[in-house]
Motif scaffolding. Sequence first.
Motif, PDB file in Angstrom:
ATOM      1  N   ILE A 180      43.711  18.341 -19.125  1.00  0.00           N
ATOM      2  CA  ILE A 180      42.485  18.481 -18.300  1.00  0.00           C
ATOM      3  C   ILE A 180      42.334  16.738 -17.611  1.00  0.00           C
ATOM      4  N   ALA A 181      42.265  16.019 -18.447  1.00  0.00           N
ATOM      5  CA  ALA A 181      42.190  14.606 -18.299  1.00  0.00           C
ATOM      6  C   ALA A 181      43.311  13.853 -17.276  1.00  0.00           C
ATOM      7  N   VAL A 182      44.580  14.277 -17.350  1.00  0.00           N
ATOM      8  CA  VAL A 182      45.440  14.064 -16.559  1.00  0.00           C
ATOM      9  C   VAL A 182      45.430  14.644 -15.172  1.00  0.00           C
ATOM     10  N   LYS A 183      45.015  16.047 -15.240  1.00  0.00           N
ATOM     11  CA  LYS A 183      44.746  16.718 -13.784  1.00  0.00           C
ATOM     12  C   LYS A 183      43.567  16.235 -12.930  1.00  0.00           C
ATOM     13  N   LEU A 184      42.458  15.541 -13.639  1.00  0.00           N
ATOM     14  CA  LEU A 184      41.407  15.083 -12.822  1.00  0.00           C
ATOM     15  C   LEU A 184      41.614  13.694 -12.424  1.00  0.00           C
ATOM     16  N   MET A 185      42.788  13.074 -13.113  1.00  0.00           N
ATOM     17  CA  MET A 185      42.876  11.601 -12.663  1.00  0.00           C
ATOM     18  C   MET A 185      43.107  11.176 -11.208  1.00  0.00           C
ATOM     19  N   LYS A 186      43.728  12.340 -10.377  1.00  0.00           N
ATOM     20  CA  LYS A 186      44.166  12.289  -9.292  1.00  0.00           C
ATOM     21  C   LYS A 186      43.064  12.352  -8.092  1.00  0.00           C
ATOM     22  N   TYR A 187      41.730  12.683  -8.459  1.00  0.00           N
ATOM     23  CA  TYR A 187      40.724  12.921  -7.421  1.00  0.00           C
ATOM     24  C   TYR A 187      40.040  11.434  -7.245  1.00  0.00           C
ATOM     25  N   PRO A 188      39.422  11.440  -6.015  1.00  0.00           N
ATOM     26  CA  PRO A 188      38.843  10.173  -5.709  1.00  0.00           C
ATOM     27  C   PRO A 188      37.354  10.287  -6.139  1.00  0.00           C
ATOM     28  N   GLU A 189      36.713  11.287  -6.598  1.00  0.00           N
ATOM     29  CA  GLU A 189      35.261  11.064  -6.682  1.00  0.00           C
ATOM     30  C   GLU A 189      34.872  10.429  -7.733  1.00  0.00           C
ATOM     31  N   ASP A 190      33.762   9.438  -7.797  1.00  0.00           N
ATOM     32  CA  ASP A 190      33.150   8.739  -8.830  1.00  0.00           C
ATOM     33  C   ASP A 190      32.791   9.724 -10.104  1.00  0.00           C
ATOM     34  N   LEU A 191      32.244  10.755  -9.414  1.00  0.00           N
ATOM     35  CA  LEU A 191      31.652  11.838 -10.291  1.00  0.00           C
ATOM     36  C   LEU A 191      32.575  12.573 -11.374  1.00  0.00           C
ATOM     37  N   ILE A 192      33.862  12.785 -10.795  1.00  0.00           N
ATOM     38  CA  ILE A 192      34.983  13.203 -11.623  1.00  0.00           C
ATOM     39  C   ILE A 192      35.595  12.066 -12.573  1.00  0.00           C
ATOM     40  N   HIS A 193      35.407  10.726 -11.888  1.00  0.00           N
ATOM     41  CA  HIS A 193      35.748   9.671 -13.128  1.00  0.00           C
ATOM     42  C   HIS A 193      34.936   9.584 -13.973  1.00  0.00           C
ATOM     43  N   LYS A 194      33.702   9.370 -13.909  1.00  0.00           N
ATOM     44  CA  LYS A 194      33.035   9.577 -15.002  1.00  0.00           C
ATOM     45  C   LYS A 194      32.891  10.517 -16.149  1.00  0.00           C
ATOM     46  N   ALA A 195      32.999  11.848 -15.324  1.00  0.00           N
ATOM     47  CA  ALA A 195      32.958  12.963 -16.434  1.00  0.00           C
ATOM     48  C   ALA A 195      34.345  12.913 -17.185  1.00  0.00           C
ATOM     49  N   ASN A 196      35.341  12.375 -16.650  1.00  0.00           N
ATOM     50  CA  ASN A 196      36.684  12.365 -17.158  1.00  0.00           C
ATOM     51  C   ASN A 196      36.558  11.408 -18.331  1.00  0.00           C
ATOM     52  N   GLY A 197      36.041  10.545 -18.186  1.00  0.00           N
ATOM     53  CA  GLY A 197      35.884   9.268 -19.002  1.00  0.00           C
ATOM     54  C   GLY A 197      35.105   9.487 -20.227  1.00  0.00           C
ATOM     55  N   TRP A 198      33.826  10.310 -19.856  1.00  0.00           N
ATOM     56  CA  TRP A 198      33.022  10.918 -21.210  1.00  0.00           C
ATOM     57  C   TRP A 198      33.831  11.739 -22.010  1.00  0.00           C
ATOM     58  N   MET A 199      34.641  12.699 -21.329  1.00  0.00           N
ATOM     59  CA  MET A 199      35.597  13.618 -22.316  1.00  0.00           C
ATOM     60  C   MET A 199      36.463  12.953 -23.153  1.00  0.00           C
ATOM     61  N   LEU A 200      37.194  11.981 -22.684  1.00  0.00           N
ATOM     62  CA  LEU A 200      38.179  11.068 -23.086  1.00  0.00           C
ATOM     63  C   LEU A 200      37.378  10.442 -24.403  1.00  0.00           C
ATOM     64  N   ARG A 201      36.162   9.745 -24.051  1.00  0.00           N
ATOM     65  CA  ARG A 201      35.688   9.070 -25.012  1.00  0.00           C
ATOM     66  C   ARG A 201      35.214  10.157 -26.425  1.00  0.00           C
ATOM     67  N   ASP A 202      34.751  11.066 -25.997  1.00  0.00           N
ATOM     68  CA  ASP A 202      34.376  12.101 -27.201  1.00  0.00           C
ATOM     69  C   ASP A 202      35.645  12.528 -27.767  1.00  0.00           C
ATOM     70  N   ALA A 203      36.799  12.787 -27.090  1.00  0.00           N
ATOM     71  CA  ALA A 203      38.080  13.184 -28.048  1.00  0.00           C
ATOM     72  C   ALA A 203      38.520  12.223 -28.681  1.00  0.00           C
ATOM     73  N   GLY A 204      38.093  10.884 -28.515  1.00  0.00           N
ATOM     74  CA  GLY A 204      38.595   9.910 -29.243  1.00  0.00           C
ATOM     75  C   GLY A 204      37.858   9.709 -30.616  1.00  0.00           C
ATOM     76  N   LYS A 205      36.558  10.469 -30.488  1.00  0.00           N
ATOM     77  CA  LYS A 205      35.870  10.230 -31.948  1.00  0.00           C
ATOM     78  C   LYS A 205      36.510  10.669 -33.137  1.00  0.00           C
ATOM     79  N   THR A 206      37.292  11.829 -33.079  1.00  0.00           N
ATOM     80  CA  THR A 206      37.886  12.337 -34.316  1.00  0.00           C
ATOM     81  C   THR A 206      39.295  11.842 -34.281  1.00  0.00           C
ATOM     82  N   ASP A 207      39.641  11.291 -33.297  1.00  0.00           N
ATOM     83  CA  ASP A 207      41.256  10.881 -33.391  1.00  0.00           C
ATOM     84  C   ASP A 207      41.308   9.679 -32.337  1.00  0.00           C
TER      85      ASP A 207
END
Length: 249
Positions: A180-207
């Motif tokens: 999902i993170a890769v798919k969302l990178m192409k969009y220009p909206e800041d609201l998407i950029h932030k949500a994508n970053g939060w998801m990735l940050r949380d994905a990194g908590k266990t790995d």
Amino acid sequence: MPKKVTPKQLFDRAIKELKESGDPLRAEHNRSYFKKDEVIHSYGQDAPTMRRLAAGFFQEVRGDWGVGEALEFCERMIGDRFIESRLVGMMVLANYRRQFDTRIFKRAEKWLADDLCDNWALTDGLCSMILMPMVLKDAKIVSKLRSWTVKRNLWLRRASAVALTAAVRRGLYLDDAYWIAVKLMKYPEDLIHKANGWMLRDAGKTDPSRLEIFLMEHRPRMPRTTLRYAIEKFPESKRREILGRKKIA
């Protein structure tokens, strides 16, 4: 035996209480959390007041209502244009999370698609109260979230990431999250950029190692905001290394 309160009756009373207890100054303050060009209708309630009202409404119907009646109530509240009505409706419905089924998911998807959750607060509230419990309970929903990444609707795309955060925090569905993170990178909206970053940050908590490898691979085309949020939990030295390689001031 007292007559059971109907969803319509509770809706009428909920709207009345929200209106009567609202504060115009608080309403103006609430609107300050959003961009100037966003139209936000607010009664002027703060989060503790909304939670208190929602808890009172739930206690009144607890034992009488099932998830169907809670959904009808929420549907009516979502139909009101004020942000507090919509959030309180979700808060009441969230008490029935153990009974959530595909019907609830389909309604949540429609609320997003029809722009009834037309700002970050409503979309994120829907994700945390309604979608996250369903994701944790039913893996099949994740494939639906993947399909939202190609939708034109901004709120569906944002929800595709936000709805996964509770699961990836536990180390679940990491393959889906990075897809999902890769798919969302192409969009220009800041609201998407932030949500994508939060998801990735949380994905990194266990790995964290997997997250670092992913960031190093994709950083050339990753939006600055996404990268900054994604590295928040890294040690400062590692953050500087990643940001330095991307040449972000």
